[in-house]
Design an enzyme around this catalytic site. Structure first.
Site, mmCIF file in Angstrom:
data_model
loop_
_atom_site.group_PDB
_atom_site.id
_atom_site.type_symbol
_atom_site.label_atom_id
_atom_site.label_comp_id
_atom_site.label_asym_id
_atom_site.label_seq_id
_atom_site.Cartn_x
_atom_site.Cartn_y
_atom_site.Cartn_z
ATOM 1 N N ASP A 1 -10.663 4.656 5.114
ATOM 2 C CA ASP A 1 -9.904 3.791 4.205
ATOM 3 C C ASP A 1 -10.542 3.830 2.816
ATOM 4 O OD1 ASP A 1 -8.331 2.966 6.314
ATOM 5 O OD2 ASP A 1 -9.243 0.983 6.507
ATOM 6 N N ARG B 1 -3.754 9.778 3.152
ATOM 7 C CA ARG B 1 -2.850 8.624 3.231
ATOM 8 C C ARG B 1 -2.707 8.106 1.800
ATOM 9 N NH1 ARG B 1 -5.651 3.843 5.802
ATOM 10 N NH2 ARG B 1 -5.305 4.899 7.774
HETATM 11 P P1 FDA Z 1 4.807 -3.679 -2.098
HETATM 12 O O1 FDA Z 1 3.572 -4.520 -2.141
HETATM 13 O O2 FDA Z 1 5.475 -3.296 -3.353
HETATM 14 O O3 FDA Z 1 5.809 -4.356 -1.104
HETATM 15 C C1 FDA Z 1 7.102 -3.852 -0.833
HETATM 16 C C2 FDA Z 1 7.766 -4.725 0.204
HETATM 17 O O4 FDA Z 1 7.076 -4.604 1.448
HETATM 18 C C3 FDA Z 1 7.704 -6.233 -0.096
HETATM 19 O O5 FDA Z 1 8.774 -6.649 -0.905
HETATM 20 C C4 FDA Z 1 7.746 -6.824 1.294
HETATM 21 O O6 FDA Z 1 9.070 -6.841 1.761
HETATM 22 C C5 FDA Z 1 6.954 -5.842 2.120
HETATM 23 N N1 FDA Z 1 5.525 -6.232 2.215
HETATM 24 C C6 FDA Z 1 4.503 -5.669 1.555
HETATM 25 N N2 FDA Z 1 3.322 -6.242 1.903
HETATM 26 C C7 FDA Z 1 3.626 -7.190 2.791
HETATM 27 C C8 FDA Z 1 2.850 -8.129 3.531
HETATM 28 N N3 FDA Z 1 1.529 -8.219 3.414
HETATM 29 N N4 FDA Z 1 3.504 -8.975 4.379
HETATM 30 C C9 FDA Z 1 4.859 -8.894 4.517
HETATM 31 N N5 FDA Z 1 5.633 -8.012 3.846
HETATM 32 C C10 FDA Z 1 5.043 -7.187 3.010
HETATM 33 N N6 FDA Z 1 -4.872 -0.282 0.586
HETATM 34 C C11 FDA Z 1 -6.073 0.135 0.100
HETATM 35 O O7 FDA Z 1 -6.446 -0.245 -1.019
HETATM 36 N N7 FDA Z 1 -6.869 0.968 0.855
HETATM 37 C C12 FDA Z 1 -6.478 1.418 2.077
HETATM 38 O O8 FDA Z 1 -7.218 2.186 2.714
HETATM 39 C C13 FDA Z 1 -5.229 0.999 2.585
HETATM 40 N N8 FDA Z 1 -4.771 1.411 3.810
HETATM 41 C C14 FDA Z 1 -3.491 1.089 4.212
HETATM 42 C C15 FDA Z 1 -2.980 1.604 5.390
HETATM 43 C C16 FDA Z 1 -1.664 1.357 5.749
HETATM 44 C C17 FDA Z 1 -1.122 1.946 7.007
HETATM 45 C C18 FDA Z 1 -0.826 0.565 4.898
HETATM 46 C C19 FDA Z 1 0.601 0.317 5.218
HETATM 47 C C20 FDA Z 1 -1.346 0.018 3.752
HETATM 48 C C21 FDA Z 1 -2.675 0.245 3.401
HETATM 49 N N9 FDA Z 1 -3.209 -0.305 2.249
HETATM 50 C C22 FDA Z 1 -4.445 0.122 1.795
HETATM 51 C C23 FDA Z 1 -2.504 -1.423 1.562
HETATM 52 C C24 FDA Z 1 -1.654 -0.952 0.389
HETATM 53 O O9 FDA Z 1 -2.479 -0.538 -0.663
HETATM 54 C C25 FDA Z 1 -0.744 -2.094 -0.124
HETATM 55 O O10 FDA Z 1 -1.528 -3.163 -0.549
HETATM 56 C C26 FDA Z 1 0.246 -2.601 0.907
HETATM 57 O O11 FDA Z 1 0.767 -1.574 1.671
HETATM 58 C C27 FDA Z 1 1.410 -3.350 0.221
HETATM 59 O O12 FDA Z 1 2.092 -2.481 -0.626
HETATM 60 P P2 FDA Z 1 3.513 -1.786 -0.266
HETATM 61 O O13 FDA Z 1 3.367 -0.344 -0.535
HETATM 62 O O14 FDA Z 1 3.928 -2.150 1.101
HETATM 63 O O15 FDA Z 1 4.526 -2.283 -1.356
#
Ligand code: FDA
Length: 305
Positions: A132, A182
């Site tokens: 990560d 990733r």
């Molecule tokens: P965004 O935050 O723009 O959200 C889009 C939509 O997704 C929201 O409108 C909502 O509907 C839904 N959503 C997002 N987060 C949600 C939550 N917590 N609860 C409910 N709904 C939610 N980061 C990092 O810095 N280092 C890492 O190693 C990782 N590893 C990692 C692995 C995996 C498998 C995932 C999915 C994510 C990570 N992340 C991470 C976290 C990533 O950086 C980010 O903070 C989250 O994925 C939220 O961003 P989104 O891309 O989902 O979009």
């Protein structure tokens, strides 16, 4: 208001006293929604349930910012035991981990030694390990370790964060290593000196990184819950005749579960990030920061106790 809440939860996520208290009190404050249990046995039941629904998994023994080498050794041992359990039960699961849980803040040699032990065990069982990405302060060190390990191991990957200005250059440099990446937007509180402050800029950079890495021909895990980003990848797939074996979607345990299954039905590979363990506090706070609406779950947890 949303920004204030976000900063508040990200500030709380780094509080050592609350982290220690949380470890002693089991899964509280809505953490059960995002964490699959405190033991690998409990997590294995959830992984089996997810596998049965067609979802692959990456499992993470929770822990971060460790400053004690005994604790780091314990964390490495847990990851190794987790892989043994996954292999024994024949589960479709990889491993994710944070280098600070293995002593990144103590010494590089210590982390390298733990990582080699973990990757050797992974190799034995055909399990990939993704490192990560943590906060900006650790980004350089993490990438340097990844690059060194990648030369020795085929079963290691890492994460790049679209909110950092530096990431485009990192992605271009890593291309030479035929990396497993990733791609995420980024989950930590960073200064505007190193990260885009505006969501629109993060999203634009995210699209750019996804496209570039896919067109480089590298395996790409697109880790997001954002419909717009997933639609973008589907469009790229059509426009560039991408093979679905070149990418997968990844989402977090407990977030948009129905959507995960819908993508599987559409024929996409989806992997769920399943955290378990007692050190759930920082992870849980970052999930609340991403979506303050999740605070409702905290309040429900408090009422239920
Ligand atoms: P965004 O935050 O723009 O959200 C889009 C939509 O997704 C929201 O409108 C909502 O509907 C839904 N959503 C997002 N987060 C949600 C939550 N917590 N609860 C409910 N709904 C939610 N980061 C990092 O810095 N280092 C890492 O190693 C990782 N590893 C990692 C692995 C995996 C498998 C995932 C999915 C994510 C990570 N992340 C991470 C976290 C990533 O950086 C980010 O903070 C989250 O994925 C939220 O961003 P989104 O891309 O989902 O979009």
């Amino acid at each position: 208001m949303e920004n204030i809440m976000r900063n508040f939860f990200l500030f709380l996520s780094k509080n050592q006293m609350l982290t220690n208290m949380a470890k002693e009190h089991g899964l509280k404050f809505g953490a059960k929604r995002f964490v699959a249990g405190t033991t690998i046995e409990a997590a294995a039941k959830e992984i089996k349930r997810l596998n049965d629904a067609g979802l692959a998994v990456t499992v993470d023994y929770l822990g971060e910012f460790v400053h004690d080498s005994l604790e780091a050794a314990q964390s490495a041992k847990q990851s190794i035991e987790a892989m043994e359990t996954l292999a024994e039960l024949g589960l479709d699961a990889e491993l994710s981990l944070k280098l600070t849980s293995l002593g990144l803040d103590i010494s590089r040699e210590l982390v390298m030694q733990h990582m080699r032990n973990i990757l050797d065990k992974g190799k034995e069982h055909g399990i990939n390990v993704t490192i990560d990405m943590e906060d900006y302060e650790r980004c350089d060190k993490t990438l340097a370790i990844y690059k060194e390990l990648r030369k020795e191991y085929d079963n290691v990957g890492t994460v790049l964060q679209a909110y950092l200005y530096r990431t485009l250059k990192d992605l271009q440099e890593l291309n030479a290593l035929d990396p497993y990446l990733r791609l995420v937007k980024g989950a930590y509180k960073e200064s505007t000196e190193v990260a885009f402050p505006e969501k629109a800029d993060v999203d634009e950079n995210y699209r750019h990184l996804i496209k570039l890495n896919l067109l480089f021909g590298n395996y790409t895990a697109i880790a997001t819950h954002d419909d717009a980003m997933i639609d973008y990848v589907k469009q790229l797939e059509q426009d560039h005749h991408l093979d679905r074996s070149q990418f997968e979607f990844q989402m977090l345990y407990g977030i948009r579960s129905d959507f995960q299954k819908r993508l599987v039905k559409e024929g996409y590979k989806v992997r769920v990030y399943v955290p378990y363990g007692e050190d759930w506090y920082g992870y849980n706070m970052r999930r609340l920061a991403e979506r303050p609406a999740n605070v409702l779950f905290v309040l429900k947890g408090l009422v239920k106790k």
